[in-house]
Design a protein around this motif. Structure first.
Motif, PDB file in Angstrom:
ATOM      1  N   VAL A  19      -0.413   3.371  12.739  1.00 28.47           N
ATOM      2  CA  VAL A  19      -1.558   2.271  12.206  1.00 28.47           C
ATOM      3  C   VAL A  19      -1.480   0.776  12.427  1.00 28.47           C
ATOM      4  O   VAL A  19      -1.885   0.018  13.436  1.00 28.47           O
ATOM      5  CB  VAL A  19      -1.340   2.188  10.787  1.00 28.47           C
ATOM      6  CG1 VAL A  19      -2.205   2.217   9.583  1.00 28.47           C
ATOM      7  CG2 VAL A  19      -2.763   4.350  10.212  1.00 28.47           C
ATOM      8  N   THR A  22      -1.805   0.918  15.770  1.00 31.63           N
ATOM      9  CA  THR A  22      -3.239   0.272  17.105  1.00 31.63           C
ATOM     10  C   THR A  22      -3.653  -1.238  15.951  1.00 31.63           C
ATOM     11  O   THR A  22      -4.831  -1.321  16.486  1.00 31.63           O
ATOM     12  CB  THR A  22      -3.790   1.633  15.781  1.00 31.63           C
ATOM     13  OG1 THR A  22      -3.980   1.550  15.100  1.00 31.63           O
ATOM     14  CG2 THR A  22      -4.051   2.771  16.712  1.00 31.63           C
ATOM     15  N   ASN A  23      -3.890  -1.988  15.269  1.00 33.56           N
ATOM     16  CA  ASN A  23      -3.601  -2.966  14.658  1.00 33.56           C
ATOM     17  C   ASN A  23      -2.681  -4.319  15.703  1.00 33.56           C
ATOM     18  O   ASN A  23      -2.952  -5.714  14.885  1.00 33.56           O
ATOM     19  CB  ASN A  23      -2.971  -3.188  12.811  1.00 33.56           C
ATOM     20  CG  ASN A  23      -4.433  -2.342  12.277  1.00 33.56           C
ATOM     21  OD1 ASN A  23      -5.355  -2.594  12.147  1.00 33.56           O
ATOM     22  ND2 ASN A  23      -4.000  -1.271  11.363  1.00 33.56           N
ATOM     23  N   GLN A  25      -2.724  -6.374  18.025  1.00 39.35           N
ATOM     24  CA  GLN A  25      -4.143  -6.973  19.052  1.00 39.35           C
ATOM     25  C   GLN A  25      -3.202  -8.350  20.289  1.00 39.35           C
ATOM     26  O   GLN A  25      -2.446  -9.475  19.653  1.00 39.35           O
ATOM     27  CB  GLN A  25      -5.364  -7.422  18.641  1.00 39.35           C
ATOM     28  CG  GLN A  25      -5.209  -7.015  17.598  1.00 39.35           C
ATOM     29  CD  GLN A  25      -6.353  -5.175  18.506  1.00 39.35           C
ATOM     30  OE1 GLN A  25      -6.774  -6.303  19.888  1.00 39.35           O
ATOM     31  NE2 GLN A  25      -6.788  -4.650  18.159  1.00 39.35           N
ATOM     32  N   VAL A  35     -12.599 -13.197  14.196  1.00 37.28           N
ATOM     33  CA  VAL A  35     -11.911 -11.845  12.851  1.00 37.28           C
ATOM     34  C   VAL A  35     -12.969 -11.993  12.246  1.00 37.28           C
ATOM     35  O   VAL A  35     -12.556 -12.855  11.543  1.00 37.28           O
ATOM     36  CB  VAL A  35     -10.622 -11.821  12.885  1.00 37.28           C
ATOM     37  CG1 VAL A  35      -9.848 -10.812  11.830  1.00 37.28           C
ATOM     38  CG2 VAL A  35      -9.804 -11.509  14.739  1.00 37.28           C
ATOM     39  N   ARG A  37     -12.395 -10.556   7.714  1.00 36.19           N
ATOM     40  CA  ARG A  37     -12.469 -10.112   6.540  1.00 36.19           C
ATOM     41  C   ARG A  37     -13.186  -9.648   5.292  1.00 36.19           C
ATOM     42  O   ARG A  37     -13.147 -10.420   5.196  1.00 36.19           O
ATOM     43  CB  ARG A  37     -10.735 -10.827   6.241  1.00 36.19           C
ATOM     44  CG  ARG A  37      -9.794 -10.396   4.990  1.00 36.19           C
ATOM     45  CD  ARG A  37      -8.632 -11.050   5.000  1.00 36.19           C
ATOM     46  NE  ARG A  37      -8.378 -11.440   5.691  1.00 36.19           N
ATOM     47  CZ  ARG A  37      -6.531 -12.661   5.960  1.00 36.19           C
ATOM     48  NH1 ARG A  37      -7.363 -13.185   5.283  1.00 36.19           N
ATOM     49  NH2 ARG A  37      -6.070 -12.378   6.920  1.00 36.19           N
ATOM     50  N   PHE A  51      -1.663  -9.800  15.036  1.00 41.83           N
ATOM     51  CA  PHE A  51      -1.741  -8.850  13.861  1.00 41.83           C
ATOM     52  C   PHE A  51      -3.291  -8.479  12.575  1.00 41.83           C
ATOM     53  O   PHE A  51      -3.176  -8.888  12.273  1.00 41.83           O
ATOM     54  CB  PHE A  51      -0.175  -8.370  13.124  1.00 41.83           C
ATOM     55  CG  PHE A  51      -0.499  -6.676  12.375  1.00 41.83           C
ATOM     56  CD1 PHE A  51      -0.083  -5.624  12.730  1.00 41.83           C
ATOM     57  CD2 PHE A  51      -0.419  -6.853  10.641  1.00 41.83           C
ATOM     58  CE1 PHE A  51       0.166  -4.687  12.010  1.00 41.83           C
ATOM     59  CE2 PHE A  51      -0.610  -6.492  10.211  1.00 41.83           C
ATOM     60  CZ  PHE A  51       0.377  -4.404  11.130  1.00 41.83           C
ATOM     61  N   LYS A  52      -3.265  -6.893  12.998  1.00 40.75           N
ATOM     62  CA  LYS A  52      -4.714  -6.913  12.007  1.00 40.75           C
ATOM     63  C   LYS A  52      -4.949  -6.922  10.795  1.00 40.75           C
ATOM     64  O   LYS A  52      -3.836  -5.664  11.243  1.00 40.75           O
ATOM     65  CB  LYS A  52      -5.965  -6.418  12.966  1.00 40.75           C
ATOM     66  CG  LYS A  52      -6.998  -6.189  12.521  1.00 40.75           C
ATOM     67  CD  LYS A  52      -8.257  -5.886  12.795  1.00 40.75           C
ATOM     68  CE  LYS A  52      -8.240  -4.537  13.716  1.00 40.75           C
ATOM     69  NZ  LYS A  52      -7.668  -3.202  12.858  1.00 40.75           N
ATOM     70  N   ILE A  53      -4.733  -6.277   9.804  1.00 42.87           N
ATOM     71  CA  ILE A  53      -4.258  -5.846   8.772  1.00 42.87           C
ATOM     72  C   ILE A  53      -5.488  -4.690   8.726  1.00 42.87           C
ATOM     73  O   ILE A  53      -6.391  -5.078   8.851  1.00 42.87           O
ATOM     74  CB  ILE A  53      -4.220  -6.956   7.942  1.00 42.87           C
ATOM     75  CG1 ILE A  53      -3.865  -8.830   7.783  1.00 42.87           C
ATOM     76  CG2 ILE A  53      -4.660  -5.852   6.058  1.00 42.87           C
ATOM     77  CD1 ILE A  53      -4.109  -9.337   6.014  1.00 42.87           C
ATOM     78  N   PRO A  54      -5.115  -3.982   8.738  1.00 41.91           N
ATOM     79  CA  PRO A  54      -5.297  -2.247   8.699  1.00 41.91           C
ATOM     80  C   PRO A  54      -6.296  -2.375   6.957  1.00 41.91           C
ATOM     81  O   PRO A  54      -6.075  -3.057   6.132  1.00 41.91           O
ATOM     82  CB  PRO A  54      -4.458  -1.043   8.561  1.00 41.91           C
ATOM     83  CG  PRO A  54      -3.131  -1.916   9.169  1.00 41.91           C
ATOM     84  CD  PRO A  54      -3.213  -3.220   8.073  1.00 41.91           C
ATOM     85  N   GLU A  57      -9.245  -6.147   7.928  1.00 47.11           N
ATOM     86  CA  GLU A  57     -10.020  -6.943   8.979  1.00 47.11           C
ATOM     87  C   GLU A  57     -10.258  -6.507  10.253  1.00 47.11           C
ATOM     88  O   GLU A  57      -9.790  -4.910  10.440  1.00 47.11           O
ATOM     89  CB  GLU A  57      -8.521  -8.097   9.155  1.00 47.11           C
ATOM     90  CG  GLU A  57      -8.260  -8.886   8.109  1.00 47.11           C
ATOM     91  CD  GLU A  57      -6.991 -10.014   9.015  1.00 47.11           C
ATOM     92  OE1 GLU A  57      -6.706 -11.237   8.708  1.00 47.11           O
ATOM     93  OE2 GLU A  57      -6.390  -9.821  10.024  1.00 47.11           O
ATOM     94  N   ARG A  58     -10.994  -6.594  11.144  1.00 49.08           N
ATOM     95  CA  ARG A  58     -11.452  -5.913  12.021  1.00 49.08           C
ATOM     96  C   ARG A  58     -11.967  -7.418  13.351  1.00 49.08           C
ATOM     97  O   ARG A  58     -12.563  -8.450  12.507  1.00 49.08           O
ATOM     98  CB  ARG A  58     -13.232  -4.884  11.745  1.00 49.08           C
ATOM     99  CG  ARG A  58     -13.893  -5.501  11.290  1.00 49.08           C
ATOM    100  CD  ARG A  58     -15.435  -4.562  11.132  1.00 49.08           C
ATOM    101  NE  ARG A  58     -16.330  -5.476  10.980  1.00 49.08           N
ATOM    102  CZ  ARG A  58     -17.605  -5.349  11.415  1.00 49.08           C
ATOM    103  NH1 ARG A  58     -17.633  -4.908  12.933  1.00 49.08           N
ATOM    104  NH2 ARG A  58     -18.812  -5.778  11.151  1.00 49.08           N
TER     105      ARG A  58
END
Length: 312
Positions: A19, A22-23, A25, A35, A37, A51-54, A57-58
């Motif tokens: 995880v 994969t987060n 970037q 991004v 949230r 780093f994207k908060i699983p 965020e997307r």
């Protein structure tokens, strides 16, 4: 049963690591990520590691910040004098604000294409056919100004607009081709006439130069001939003068020798007779004989008579 717990923990750790990986970037150069949230805009990521908060965020859009090109299909437009033409345009644009580009308009490229077609129809509709065919730069500048202002709220900057092709109706194209052909033939005739004119000028100039050179050569030849004749006359005169001087010198020398020898009257008379003989050999028709020579001639005749008497 303890090893089953270890396996579960290992699987959990692997899932967590997966995880996390994969987060992570990495944003590349000339790109930007928008991004969200929990469904709301959160940030715009630039170049670097993020780093994207699983699950919270997307990344909703990956935007290229490079200058892009949009080539739209030909659009039918009508000129002021009611001539329908097909014009296709090319737009060079760049995204300056990824957030506005993402949330400003739905389907930005479709919006730009429709806006381009509308703007083109408005501008061409104010021009006649001939003006629209010869005013590409003016049309490009007007379209760029209008499109740049209209797309600014979308985070897009229009750098340049180009009319790629302008296609009038077939009959107008044929008429234009005939006109262009006639213009080319006219220019060709003008160029040929100009070439013939220049050729005649060159020929005349060549003949002129040839005449000048020939006259100059004749002049120089005449000068050289006259100079040669003058030199010959001078040499001839000098030769004659030298001959006269030689004769005079010889005569003076002979007189000097006679004077030194103290000749008697008979020798002088004989010398005079010799001179008279040479004078008689000339071309003169009249000869004046001095009296001394006449007496000497009588003496010679008497002497000749005595010789004849002795022979008898």
């Amino acid at each position: 049963m303890q090893w089953i717990g270890y396996i579960g923990i290992g699987i959990l750790v692997l899932l967590v690591l997966l995880v996390l990986v994969t987060n992570i970037q990495i944003v590349q150069q000339s790109r930007a990520y928008v991004v969200e949230r929990l469904g709301a805009y959160s940030a715009t990521w630039g170049v670097g590691l993020h780093f994207k908060i699983p699950f919270f965020e997307r990344v909703v859009k990956k935007v290229s910040l490079k200058e892009q090109v949009a080539d739209f299909d030909p659009q039918p437009v009508i000129t002021k004098d009611n001539v329908t033409m097909q014009i296709d345009t090319v737009i060079y644009f760049q995204i300056t604000d990824p957030k506005l580009y993402t949330y400003g308009v739905e389907h930005p490229m479709n919006a730009i294409e429709n806006l381009t077609a509308t703007t083109l129809r408005n501008i061409i509709g104010e021009m006649e056919l001939d003006q629209s065919l010869t005013s590409r730069d003016v049309i490009n500048a007007k379209m760029r100004s209008i499109l740049d202002e209209a797309t600014d709220p979308w985070g897009i900057k229009v750098n340049r607009v180009e009319l790629k092709n302008i296609l009038p109706p077939r009959e107008i194209q044929n008429a234009m081709e005939k006109q262009m052909k006639a213009e080319r033939e006219r220019r060709e005739s003008i160029l040929q006439a100009e070439g013939q004119k220049q050729s005649q000028i060159l020929v005349a100039e060549g003949e002129k130069q040839s005449t000048i050179l020939r006259a100059d050569a004749e002049k120089q030849a005449a000068i050289l001939k006259a100079e040669a004749e003058r030199q010959a006359a001078i040499l001839k005169a000098e030769g004659e003068a030298q001959a006269i001087l030689n004769v005079q010198k010889a005569l003076a020398d002979s007189i000097k020798m006679l004077n030194e020898a103290n000749p008697n009257d008979q020798v002088v008379k004989i010398k005079a007779l010799e001179s008279f003989e040479k004078a008689a050999d000339g071309q003169a028709t009249k000869i004046i004989v001095p009296s001394e020579i006449q007496s000497l001639a009588g003496l010679a005749a008497s002497f000749k008579g005595l010789l004849e008497d002795e022979k008898k």
